[in-house]
Design an enzyme around this catalytic site. Structure first.
Site, mmCIF file in Angstrom:
data_model
loop_
_atom_site.group_PDB
_atom_site.id
_atom_site.type_symbol
_atom_site.label_atom_id
_atom_site.label_comp_id
_atom_site.label_asym_id
_atom_site.label_seq_id
_atom_site.Cartn_x
_atom_site.Cartn_y
_atom_site.Cartn_z
ATOM 1 N N LEU A 278 21.267 43.671 23.576
ATOM 2 C CA LEU A 278 20.215 43.652 22.582
ATOM 3 C C LEU A 278 20.874 44.006 21.255
ATOM 4 C CD1 LEU A 278 17.210 43.461 21.794
ATOM 5 C CD2 LEU A 278 17.038 45.919 22.240
ATOM 6 N N SER A 279 20.975 43.060 20.352
ATOM 7 C CA SER A 279 21.702 43.260 19.094
ATOM 8 C C SER A 279 20.921 44.172 18.158
ATOM 9 C CB SER A 279 21.944 41.911 18.405
ATOM 10 O OG SER A 279 22.612 41.022 19.278
ATOM 11 N N ILE A 280 21.616 45.207 17.631
ATOM 12 C CA ILE A 280 20.955 46.149 16.723
ATOM 13 C C ILE A 280 21.732 46.308 15.427
ATOM 14 C CG2 ILE A 280 20.158 48.527 16.413
ATOM 15 C CD1 ILE A 280 19.663 48.664 19.396
ATOM 16 N N ILE A 281 22.961 46.804 15.490
ATOM 17 C CA ILE A 281 23.724 47.089 14.277
ATOM 18 C C ILE A 281 24.433 45.839 13.761
ATOM 19 C CG2 ILE A 281 25.627 48.434 13.307
ATOM 20 C CD1 ILE A 281 24.864 50.705 15.125
ATOM 21 N N GLY B 204 23.226 51.753 23.861
ATOM 22 C CA GLY B 204 22.740 52.850 23.046
ATOM 23 C C GLY B 204 23.074 52.707 21.577
ATOM 24 N N GLU B 205 22.987 53.819 20.870
ATOM 25 C CA GLU B 205 23.241 53.824 19.430
ATOM 26 C C GLU B 205 23.872 55.153 19.028
ATOM 27 O OE1 GLU B 205 20.810 53.250 15.190
ATOM 28 O OE2 GLU B 205 19.774 53.011 17.110
ATOM 29 N N CYS C 194 20.320 48.011 25.873
ATOM 30 C CA CYS C 194 21.179 47.031 26.531
ATOM 31 C C CYS C 194 21.260 47.374 28.013
ATOM 32 C CB CYS C 194 22.580 47.039 25.927
ATOM 33 S SG CYS C 194 22.654 46.586 24.183
#
Length: 214
Positions: free
Chosen positions: A47-50, A73-74, A2
C-alpha cells in the site's frame, strides 16, 4: 497498511506460497512483490504511502542482492534519521522509509532499530559474508502485527495468521487455554495465539535466526 510474508522451507511449495500471499491482498492493492532465493520465499503486498513510485516496491534489495527487506508500517521520524544518514554520505535511491531502515542497519547494525519511532513490522534477510541471518522486528507498542511459525525446520512469518495457515494447510493444534481466554476476553493474550504452534512476535523485540543452522 502492507502485507508481508516470509517462508523458509527446504521443500518450498511455490504454488502454496503464492496462495498464502494472496490471502493478504486486502492489505496492499498497489503492488505484489515476490523474491525467491532457493528455499526462501519473500513476499510483499504494497500500500503506497510515502513514495508512490516503483522505487518503493518490495521486496527491496541492497548490497548486490545480499540484503533483502520487507516492511509494513510507517517511520514517523523518517526525515530526521534520513538527514543524519545523509551526513554519513549515504545516497538514497528512493523516498521510502523502507530504504531508511536498511541504510541505518547497514551503517549501525541492529542498534539502529532503537532510533525508530513509528508503527512497523519488518523482516531483513542478511546474506553478507557467507552468513544467512533472518531478522524480524516489531514496533514498541505492537501496533503492526507479525506472527511466527517455527516447527520442523520450517519458518513462516506473516502479517496475518491466515497466511501461515494457508501455506501449512490442514488443521493446526488449538491452544485450549487461549481459546478460553478468547471466549472470556474477546482476544488472545500475546505472544500466544489460538494456535499452539503460532505465536505473535512480542512488541519491541528484535529476533535473529541463523538460517544456516537447523
Amino acid at each position: 497498511m502492507c502485507g508481508i510474508l516470509f517462508i523458509r522451507d527446504k521443500k518450498l511449495k511455490l504454488v502454496k506460497a503464492k496462495e498464502a500471499l494472496s490471502t493478504l491482498d486486502h492489505r496492499g492493492p498497489d503492488n505484489t512483490g515476490i523474491l525467491i532465493k532457493e528455499d526462501l520465499f519473500i513476499g510483499h503486498k504494497r500500500l503506497s504511502i510515502i513514495d508512490l513510485s516503483k522505487s518503493g516496491n518490495q521486496p527491496m534489495t541492497f548490497a548486490n542482492g545480499k540484503l533483502t527487506i520487507i516492511h509494513n508500517g510507517e517511520i514517523y521520524n523518517y526525515n530526521e534519521l534520513k538527514g543524519s544518514l545523509k551526513k554519513k554520505s549515504y545516497f538514497f535511491n528512493s523516498r521510502t522509509d523502507t530504504e531508511l531502515i536498511m541504510s541505518g542497519y547497514m551503517n549501525e547494525g541492529i542498534s539502529f532499530f532503537k532510533k525508530l519511532r513509528g508503527m512497523y513490522a519488518f523482516i531483513i534477510i542478511d546474506q553478507r559474508n557467507n552468513k544467512n541471518k533472518l531478522i524480524s522486528v516489531r514496533d514498541t507498542f505492537g501496533i503492526k502485527p507479525l506472527y511466527i511459525y517455527h516447527q520442523n525446520n520450517i519458518i513462516l512469518m506473516a502479517s496475518e495468521i491466515k497466511a501461515i495457515l494457508s501455506y501449512l494447510g490442514g488443521n493446526q493444534l488449538i491452544d485450549e487455554i487461549m481459546l478460553l481466554h478468547y471466549l472470556m476476553q474477546g482476544y488472545c493474550s500475546e505472544p500466544r495465539t489460538i494456535y499452539k504452534n503460532i505465536r505473535a512476535q512480542e512488541p519491541g523485540k528484535v529476533e535473529v535466526f541463523d538460517l544456516l543452522k537447523k
